[in-house]
Every structure is written in C-alpha cells, then in structure tokens.
Design an enzyme around this catalytic site. Structure first.
Site, PDB file in Angstrom:
ATOM      1  N   ARG A  39       0.837  -1.208   0.000  1.00  0.00           N
ATOM      2  CA  ARG A  39       0.000   0.000   0.000  1.00  0.00           C
ATOM      3  C   ARG A  39       0.869   1.254   0.000  1.00  0.00           C
ATOM      4  O   ARG A  39       0.546   2.253  -0.648  1.00  0.00           O
ATOM      5  CB  ARG A  39      -0.956  -0.026   1.202  1.00  0.00           C
ATOM      6  CG  ARG A  39      -2.027   1.042   1.121  1.00  0.00           C
ATOM      7  CD  ARG A  39      -3.102   0.859   2.170  1.00  0.00           C
ATOM      8  NE  ARG A  39      -2.589   1.002   3.530  1.00  0.00           N
ATOM      9  CZ  ARG A  39      -3.286   0.727   4.626  1.00  0.00           C
ATOM     10  NH1 ARG A  39      -4.532   0.282   4.521  1.00  0.00           N
ATOM     11  NH2 ARG A  39      -2.757   0.900   5.825  1.00  0.00           N
ATOM     12  N   LYS A  87      -2.571   6.510   1.479  1.00  0.00           N
ATOM     13  CA  LYS A  87      -2.386   7.006   2.836  1.00  0.00           C
ATOM     14  C   LYS A  87      -1.446   8.212   2.785  1.00  0.00           C
ATOM     15  O   LYS A  87      -0.253   8.123   3.090  1.00  0.00           O
ATOM     16  CB  LYS A  87      -1.825   5.883   3.720  1.00  0.00           C
ATOM     17  CG  LYS A  87      -2.367   5.944   5.134  1.00  0.00           C
ATOM     18  CD  LYS A  87      -2.233   4.618   5.838  1.00  0.00           C
ATOM     19  CE  LYS A  87      -2.309   4.773   7.326  1.00  0.00           C
ATOM     20  NZ  LYS A  87      -3.544   5.341   7.862  1.00  0.00           N
ATOM     21  N   GLU A 129     -16.153   6.360   4.584  1.00  0.00           N
ATOM     22  CA  GLU A 129     -15.430   5.832   5.751  1.00  0.00           C
ATOM     23  C   GLU A 129     -15.342   6.939   6.792  1.00  0.00           C
ATOM     24  O   GLU A 129     -15.965   7.977   6.653  1.00  0.00           O
ATOM     25  CB  GLU A 129     -14.055   5.314   5.342  1.00  0.00           C
ATOM     26  CG  GLU A 129     -13.137   6.353   4.718  1.00  0.00           C
ATOM     27  CD  GLU A 129     -11.739   5.816   4.436  1.00  0.00           C
ATOM     28  OE1 GLU A 129     -11.274   4.923   5.159  1.00  0.00           O
ATOM     29  OE2 GLU A 129     -11.108   6.314   3.500  1.00  0.00           O
TER      30      GLU A 129
HETATM   31  N1  PLP Z   1      -9.225   4.365   6.629  1.00  0.00           N
HETATM   32  C1  PLP Z   1      -8.404   5.365   6.964  1.00  0.00           C
HETATM   33  C2  PLP Z   1      -8.707   6.730   6.468  1.00  0.00           C
HETATM   34  C3  PLP Z   1      -7.284   5.102   7.774  1.00  0.00           C
HETATM   35  O1  PLP Z   1      -6.458   6.091   8.133  1.00  0.00           O
HETATM   36  C4  PLP Z   1      -7.053   3.795   8.224  1.00  0.00           C
HETATM   37  C5  PLP Z   1      -5.903   3.498   9.065  1.00  0.00           C
HETATM   38  O2  PLP Z   1      -4.911   3.021   8.629  1.00  0.00           O
HETATM   39  C6  PLP Z   1      -7.945   2.796   7.844  1.00  0.00           C
HETATM   40  C7  PLP Z   1      -9.018   3.114   7.032  1.00  0.00           C
HETATM   41  C8  PLP Z   1      -7.743   1.393   8.283  1.00  0.00           C
HETATM   42  O3  PLP Z   1      -6.731   0.770   7.538  1.00  0.00           O
HETATM   43  P1  PLP Z   1      -5.880  -0.420   8.135  1.00  0.00           P
HETATM   44  O4  PLP Z   1      -6.850  -1.466   8.542  1.00  0.00           O
HETATM   45  O5  PLP Z   1      -5.030  -0.862   6.995  1.00  0.00           O
HETATM   46  O6  PLP Z   1      -5.128   0.123   9.274  1.00  0.00           O
HETATM   47  C1  COI Z   2      -4.090   3.399  11.680  1.00  0.00           C
HETATM   48  O1  COI Z   2      -5.073   2.751  12.018  1.00  0.00           O
HETATM   49  O2  COI Z   2      -2.948   2.905  11.671  1.00  0.00           O
HETATM   50  C2  COI Z   2      -4.210   4.765  11.235  1.00  0.00           C
HETATM   51  O3  COI Z   2      -3.339   5.221  10.577  1.00  0.00           O
HETATM   52  C3  COI Z   2      -5.412   5.495  11.651  1.00  0.00           C
HETATM   53  C4  COI Z   2      -5.121   6.803  12.333  1.00  0.00           C
HETATM   54  C5  COI Z   2      -4.258   6.695  13.530  1.00  0.00           C
HETATM   55  C6  COI Z   2      -4.658   7.816  11.353  1.00  0.00           C
END
Ligand code: PLP
Ligand code: COI
Length: 341
Positions: free
Chosen positions: A82, A184, A220
């Site tokens: 990612r 991200k 989201e």
């Molecule tokens: N959506 C956003 C905007 C986020 O910042 C995050 C955090 O990482 C997620 C979703 C969840 O992603 P992940 O499960 O890969 O941490």
């Molecule tokens: C995460 O879940 O790792 C995120 O980046 C979400 C938040 C802390 C920005």
C-alpha cells in the site's frame, strides 16, 4: 531482555519516544543502505517538499506479543505494497517492499523492550513514513526523500476501549472522486482536522464521510473503514474508489467468510439504508473493530439495536476471531503473522 517499566494497561493512543528508529535517504536516484538511530529529530530545508506541498505518505501497523510469547507483526507485506501505491500516486520513489518489511522488523527488534507483554491490551504501533526532503518552490515533486520508521507503545485508539461510539454524518468531504482517498497521504488527514475538531466539540467521536459527488453513499471515517451487519447476518462493507483499502477490513471480511461462514458483500452502501442495519463497526489498525452505537444525521438519530453498552453479537464474533488470530490463539491464515526473531 527486560521490558520497560510502563503501565501497559493504561496507555492511550499517543506518541512516546522509544529507543531506536530507522532512517534511509533517497538521493541521486537511489536509496542508501539505511540505519537505526537514537536521534528522534528530523532536520530538513525550510523549503522541503513536505513542508510546502505536503508531499508525505505513511503507514500504520502493529507488533505485539502472542500468547506463546512470540513477537509478531500483522501482515506487513500489505502495508509495504500500500505504501508503494501511495508513493506512486504522489510521484515519490517506492521504498522497495522487501526492504520496508526488513526496516520495520529492525525497528521492532531494536525496541523489543517496548513491545507490550501478552494480555496487557497494548501493542507497539509502527509508523513507517516518507517525505520530500529537499527544497522545491515551483510545484513539482522533490528529488530527495527520507523514509523513516518509528515505534511507540499504544493502548486503544478510542477512549473507553470497545464501548460503542457516537458518530455524525459530516458536512465536510474527505476525498474527491479520482483524488487521493485510496492512498495514505498526510494531506487526507490534514484536511480532516477541522472536521474532527468540530465533531469532538459537538460531542461526537468521529465523522462518517459521504461520497463527495452525490453525498448519498457511505465512505469511511477519518481513520477507519465501515463494516455493517445486515439483519440477516450478512456482513457488508462499502465499496468505493476513494476510501483507503483497510488491511483490517480485508482481514475481517476473510474471517467473516472463511472462519465464521457468514455471507459477505462489498458494495455501495447508501446513507438511506444505514438505519436498516443491525450492527455497525469501524475497523482499522488503530481502531481494531470499534462498535458504533449511534449515527447522527443532522439531528436524526440512527440507533443500532445493540445499544450503547456493548457491541453487537456478530461484531463481537469478528472481534474475538480476529484478535484470537492475531494473538496466536486461533490458527492464522498462511502469512498473516510475521514473526520477528
Ligand atoms: N481508513 C483510513 C482513512 C485510515 O487512516 C485507516 C488506518 O490506517 C484505515 C481506514 C484502516 O486501515 P488499516 O486497517 O489498513 O489500518
Ligand atoms: C491506523 O489505524 O494505523 C491509522 O493510521 C489510523 C489513524 C491513527 C490515522
């Protein structure tokens, strides 16, 4: 190795300086070999690409101690790929995916004393990130970059742990169609700050963002994807090109289907149908699964049947199974737990 003397059970989600972090620099078209350093300060030019034009991306992942005492990282290969996607979208050089995983491992190994013990409820949060480091005054990508990884021990992202949250439907948009919502990038979070501060000021835990084009579909929150459970037990998650492809959400959908035998759908979800769902949760690395008890749409309250004291039964099963896999109590699918030796 002796663990740090920390009240692990009472950690919040905040930054604390740990012993070592990883740094690699990109110059003249190549990444250097990278080092661990005790220095937590970054020194860059006043006109650095990150400072002027927000050329920065990051990842979030966790290392923790399993029941049988191993230190593992959850699916770091997916964070590596990612981050490569994020880099390409912001015209940054990709930090090679195998090196990404090695760097994260090195940071965990060097900070082993900071990895919370099994059963403490805490984890070691890992933050890989990369930014444009040299001066750019015309709008263009930087030529030099820094890739870093630091670690910090954390507790639950939402105060109150797994108590159901109250969220509001936001009047602000998070991401545009064909924009950067699916990567991200720091800029996605900068533009969410006003929305989150005003949500908190009004007593809400988070914002539910809608699609910017029609404002009828659920996207989201600021830091997590949505999972809904329909009244017939189907697990539903919104499909959109402008949300982050959450690794936790993808893992939960797999768990729902393969471990719990639940029907699953990834499809567009309209705001209008949210009141028909039986359960709602936010999923992400930091959030794990945080149940949502109430969604407020401009004064109209949508209350989830499980109420404000506990998570719904399917959310609970998903939570127990995922955390069981992560902690080594339930057999993990091949490649999900990356052991740090
Ligand atoms: N959506 C956003 C905007 C986020 O910042 C995050 C955090 O990482 C997620 C979703 C969840 O992603 P992940 O499960 O890969 O941490
Ligand atoms: C995460 O879940 O790792 C995120 O980046 C979400 C938040 C802390 C920005």
């Amino acid at each position: 190795m002796e663990k740090k003397n920390i009240d692990w059970g009472n950690l919040g989600f905040s930054y604390q300086k740990t012993d070592q972090r990883y740094v690699s620099n990109y110059r003249d078209g190549a990444w250097d070999e990278g080092v661990l350093t005790e220095d937590d300060q970054v020194t860059i030019n006043e006109c650095a690409g990150v400072l002027q034009y927000a050329q920065t991306i990051f990842e979030g992942m966790k290392a923790y101690t399993t029941e049988d005492g191993r230190i593992v990282i959850f699916r770091p290969d997916l964070n590596a790929s990612r981050m490569a996607d994020s880099a390409r979208r912001l015209e940054m050089p990709v930090f090679p995916e195998e090196r990404f995983v090695e760097a994260v491992e090195e940071v965990v190994r060097a900070n082993a004393a900071w990895v919370p013990p099994f059963g403490s409820g805490a984890t070691l949060y890992l933050r890989p990130y990369m930014f444009g480091a040299n001066a750019v005054i015309g709008v263009k990508p930087a030529d030099e970059y820094q890739f870093r990884v630091f670690a910090t021990p954390v507790g639950p992202y939402f105060k109150g742990g797994v108590k159901p949250l109250t969220i509001r439907v936001s009047d602000f948009d998070r991401a545009a169609p064909h924009g950067t919502g699916h990567i991200k990038a720091g800029l996605n979070y900068a533009m969410s700050l006003h929305a989150i501060v005003s949500a908190h000021a009004e007593g809400y835990d988070e914002n539910m963002y809608l699609d910017a084009a029609t404002r009828t579909k659920v996207e989201e929150t600021g830091g997590a994807n949505f999972l809904f459970v329909a009244k017939d037990g189907t697990v539903v998650t919104p499909k959109s090109n402008s949300i982050l492809p959450s690794i936790t959400r993808r893992s939960l959908m797999y768990v729902a289907k393969e471990y719990l035998g639940l029907p699953c759908e990834e499809r567009e979800v309209t705001l209008a149908e949210v009141s028909d769902f039986a359960e709602c949760g936010l999923c992400g690395t930091a959030a794990v699964i945080s149940p949502v008890g109430k969604i407020v749409d401009h004064g109209k309250e949508i209350c989830m049947p499980a109420g404000m004291e506990q998570m719904g039964p399917v959310t609970q099963k998903l939570y127990d199974t995922l955390t069981g896999i992560q902690m080594g109590r339930i057999e993990a699918p091949e490649g999900w737990l990356h052991e740090v030796k």
